[in-house]
Design an enzyme around this catalytic site. Structure first.
Site: not given
Length: 340
Positions: A9, A106-107
């Site tokens: 993350d 974003d992950e």
């Protein structure tokens, strides 16, 4: 199945991308949202850790953010920059000899067989060297455990959460701390006396099945016990929907105008759907009433379609589901793709 799952993350992703471009702002509270003007209507997309200390968070109105943190630097959203940064990070992850399941900007999940801490540190180093961005990594025996672990590793840390430590770490937390349980479900659980993760884990699955449904009830109990048998898959990430929305600087009082705006947004979404070369199965309209109450209604298409007229028609049909004719500050239209 692989033995370990890592959840990678990126820390304060959008703000971090902006700080790479504006290093002079490091250490200062930075808020990204709208066109960067906190005197206008709009919401926070992300806030730096320094801004979060003042109670600024995603979804907060920009004007409220400015009142809470008057010294903050406000910046406009730059989606192209974030898309490019995300692509660079995911490319770094795919260089590993592992399955990588991208969850979004974003992950991502990364499945590995051994040395999860070593792999986590390797990921952090490679992402930092390649992009300048920091990430936190959660380690678990499944995706749920890994996802929950990440929050305990932030910022830029590594945390392992397993079936053996699950209850000790999470048992006393409220049920909405779990990935997949929101405030509404937590309130319904609280009505039955279930307020913590431990209480939900100890609940009778059949009793919850009677209240929440034969699939949802037992799933809630498994969630609270840290059980998840879904594998990490390396198929390319595919967006589930396309959406457009507009925040109006002046409330829309005339619902004929609201209808015209929904039609306009629907046509823009239809253009995005056509560009995807995928069919939309459902259209959802979002209405945010003044001052800040949000409602949604959806309309399924008779047959999956890319035709602008059909998407617009579904959007207007969904709009008819709103019975309140109060002033409107935001409208949004989302087309959900068929599952492939």
């Amino acid at each position: 199945m692989t033995r370990w799952v890592l959840h990678v993350d990126l820390d304060q992703f959008v703000a971090a991308v902006e700080l790479l471009r504006r290093p002079e702002l490091r250490g200062r509270p930075v808020v990204v949202g709208g066109d960067g003007d906190p005197t206008k209507r709009g919401v926070v997309s992300t806030a730096s850790y320094e801004a979060r200390e003042y109670g600024v968070h995603s979804g907060l109105p920009l004007r409220t953010a400015a009142r809470r943190c008057p010294d903050a630097v406000f910046l406009p959203v730059d989606r192209e920059a974030y898309d490019e940064a995300s692509r660079e990070v995911m490319a770094v992850l795919r260089e590993l000899d592992a399955v990588v399941e991208v969850l979004g900007w974003d992950e991502a999940f990364v499945a590995v067989d051994d040395d999860p801490e070593g792999t986590a540190r390797l990921i952090q180093r490679r992402v930092r060297e390649s992009t300048g961005l920091e990430c936190s990594v959660g380690i678990g025996e499944n995706k749920l455990q890994a996802k929950m672990a990440t929050g305990f590793g932030k910022p830029a840390g590594v945390f392992r959460l397993t079936g053996g430590t699950w209850s000790e770490v999470l048992g006393d937390l409220p049920t909405d701390a779990l990935w997949g349980i929101g405030a509404k479900t937590a309130r319904r659980l609280a009505e039955t006396g279930i307020r913590t993760v431990a209480q939900l884990a100890a609940a009778d699955p059949q009793a919850l099945a009677a209240r929440y449904g034969p699939a949802t009830g037992p799933w809630l109990v498994r969630l609270a016990r840290g059980e998840d048998d879904s594998p990490a898959v390396g198929t390319p990430y595919v967006a589930r929907s396309r959406s457009r929305e507009t925040t109006y600087q002046q409330d829309l009082d005339d619902w004929d105008e609201v209808r015209r705006e929904v039609a306009r947004l629907a046509r823009r979404v239809a253009g995005d759907v056509a560009a995807e070369r995928r069919a939309a199965a459902r259209v959802v309209v979002k209405v945010r009433y003044a001052p800040f109450v949000t409602r949604t209604h959806g309309e399924a298409l008779v047959e999956p379609a890319t035709d602008a007229a059909e998407i617009e028609g579904a959007a207007l049909a969904a709009l008819d589901g709103f019975t309140e004719r109060r002033p409107v500050r935001l409208l949004g239209v989302r087309a959900e793709f068929t599952r492939e």
